[in-house]
Design a protein around this motif. Structure first.
Motif, PDB file in Angstrom:
ATOM      1  N   ILE A 132      -1.187   3.044   3.040  1.00  0.00           N
ATOM      2  CA  ILE A 132      -1.521   4.203   2.197  1.00  0.00           C
ATOM      3  C   ILE A 132      -1.161   5.506   2.921  1.00  0.00           C
ATOM      4  O   ILE A 132      -0.621   6.440   2.321  1.00  0.00           O
ATOM      5  CB  ILE A 132      -3.017   4.164   1.781  1.00  0.00           C
ATOM      6  CG1 ILE A 132      -3.228   2.986   0.819  1.00  0.00           C
ATOM      7  CG2 ILE A 132      -3.457   5.479   1.144  1.00  0.00           C
ATOM      8  CD1 ILE A 132      -4.688   2.687   0.490  1.00  0.00           C
ATOM      9  N   THR A 191       1.214   3.690  -3.342  1.00  0.00           N
ATOM     10  CA  THR A 191       0.740   5.065  -3.146  1.00  0.00           C
ATOM     11  C   THR A 191       1.857   6.056  -3.468  1.00  0.00           C
ATOM     12  O   THR A 191       1.654   7.031  -4.211  1.00  0.00           O
ATOM     13  CB  THR A 191       0.290   5.276  -1.681  1.00  0.00           C
ATOM     14  OG1 THR A 191      -0.698   4.300  -1.362  1.00  0.00           O
ATOM     15  CG2 THR A 191      -0.286   6.670  -1.472  1.00  0.00           C
ATOM     16  N   GLY A 243       0.831  -1.214   0.000  1.00  0.00           N
ATOM     17  CA  GLY A 243       0.000   0.000   0.000  1.00  0.00           C
ATOM     18  C   GLY A 243       0.859   1.254   0.000  1.00  0.00           C
ATOM     19  O   GLY A 243       0.596   2.213  -0.734  1.00  0.00           O
ATOM     20  N   GLY A 288       2.458   5.991   2.613  1.00  0.00           N
ATOM     21  CA  GLY A 288       2.744   6.457   1.253  1.00  0.00           C
ATOM     22  C   GLY A 288       2.422   7.937   1.089  1.00  0.00           C
ATOM     23  O   GLY A 288       3.172   8.683   0.456  1.00  0.00           O
TER      24      GLY A 288
END
Lengths: 137, 150
Positions: free
Chosen positions: B19, A52, A48, B22
Motif C-alpha cells: 500500500i 492502491t 496491495g 501504491g
C-alpha cells in the motif's frame, strides 16, 4: 518543492519495499521458487500496491493537470513488440539470478552487501547501454 | 545461490508495504504526472547526464526520488529501532551478470516491477500485463533451473 516531493515519494516507496520484505533478495527468490521454499508474501505486495495505485489514479487522473506540471505524461505505446518481450525475458532472468529488481537494489545500497555493490554499477551500465541496444532491435 | 533460506510468510506486513508503494505511485502521478517506475527514473537520469538533453530533462525530482529510496532503510531503522535484515546472494559474478541484464532488460522492455508491475497494472495496460506475465515466468523458470536442476 519538486525536489522535496521527489524525496518524499522515494522515501515512501523505499519504506514500502522495506516493510513488505521486498528489499530482501532471499524473500524475492523464495517467492519465485514455487517448487521449493515458496513464500507467497510478494503477491500481497504487488496486489496491495497495484490496487492502491489503481484507486488513486482514478481520482488523480480526473484532475486537469498534475500539481507541478502542465499535463500528465502517460505512456502512449500500446504495441506488444519484440523489445517488450525480449526486455521482459531478460529482466526476469536477471531478477531470478540476483533477487533484485531496480527499486530494492537502491534500498539495499547503504546496507553494503558485497553482492549489492556489484549489482548496482552493472545495473546502471545496463540501463545506460539499453537504449543503444534497443535502437538496433 | 543459497538454497533453503526459509523466509516467513508475512501477508500483513507485505500488504502494508505494498500500500505504501501504491501511495508513492499516486504521489508521483498527482505531483509530476509521471509513472513511478524505478528503472525509468534511473535510466532517464543516467541517459541525460553528459548529453544536450540535460537542460531539457527535469532531473532534480528524479535524483531526489532515488535518494529517498536509498535513505529509506535508515529512516525505517531510525523510526522503528529495528535493523533491516537481508540475505544477498554471495556469488559476485552471478550478481554482476544479474545486475547487467536487469539493467538492459528493463531498459529495452521499458519497465520493471514498479513501472509495468505496479503502475502499468493500475492503469489496466495490456502491454504492461504482458510484460509482467513474461518477466514473472522468466524469473520463476530461472529460479527453478538454478535451484532444482543445476
Amino acid at each position: 518543492m519538486r525536489i522535496l516531493m521527489g524525496l518524499i515519494a522515494g522515501l515512501v516507496f523505499g519504506a514500502g519495499l522495506v516493510v513488505s520484505g521486498m528489499s530482501d533478495p532471499a524473500k524475492v527468490l523464495n517467492f519465485l521458487d514455487i517448487a521449493g521454499t515458496w513464500d507467497p508474501s510478494l503477491a500481497f505486495v504487488m496486489g496491495g500496491a497495484s490496487i492502491t495505485a489503481f484507486l488513486g489514479y482514478r481520482l488523480v487522473l480526473r484532475l486537469p493537470a498534475p500539481r507541478l506540471d502542465r499535463s500528465f505524461h502517460l505512456p502512449r505505446t500500446r504495441q506488444i513488440d519484440r523489445r517488450l518481450v525480449l526486455g521482459a525475458v531478460l529482466f526476469g532472468l536477471g531478477w531470478g539470478i540476483g533477487g533484485f529488481c531496480p527499486g530494492p537494489a537502491w534500498t539495499a545500497l547503504l546496507l553494503l552487501a558485497p553482492g549489492t555493490l556489484v549489482f548496482i554499477p552493472m545495473m546502471l551500465l545496463g540501463l545506460w547501454l539499453g537504449p543503444k541496444l534497443a535502437a538496433r532491435l | 545461490m543459497e538454497l533453503d533460506t526459509i523466509t516467513p510468510f508475512t501477508p500483513i506486513a507485505s500488504l502494508i508495504g505494498g500500500i505504501l508503494i501504491g501511495l508513492s505511485a499516486i504521489i508521483v502521478m498527482a505531483v509530476f504526472g509521471r509513472i513511478a517506475g524505478v528503472s525509468g527514473i534511473t535510466g532517464t537520469v543516467l541517459n541525460a547526464v553528459g548529453t544536450p538533453d540535460r537542460g531539457k530533462t527535469d532531473l532534480g525530482w528524479r535524483v531526489a526520488f532515488i535518494a529517498g529510496l536509498i535513505a529509506a532503510p535508515l529512516g525505517y531503522a531510525a523510526t522503528t529501532g529495528i535493523g533491516v535484515s537481508q540475505t544477498v546472494p554471495g556469488s559476485l559474478i552471478g550478481m554482476a551478470v544479474a545486475g547487467g541484464i536487469v539493467g538492459i532488460g528493463t531498459s529495452i522492455g521499458s519497465g520493471c516491477t514498479s513501472g509495468h508491475g505496479v503502475c502499468g497494472l493500475a492503469r489496466l495496460s495490456l502491454r504492461s500485463l504482458v510484460a509482467v506475465l513474461i518477466f514473472m515466468a522468466s524469473a520463476m523458470l530461472t529460479v527453478f533451473v538454478l535451484r532444482h536442476v543445476v
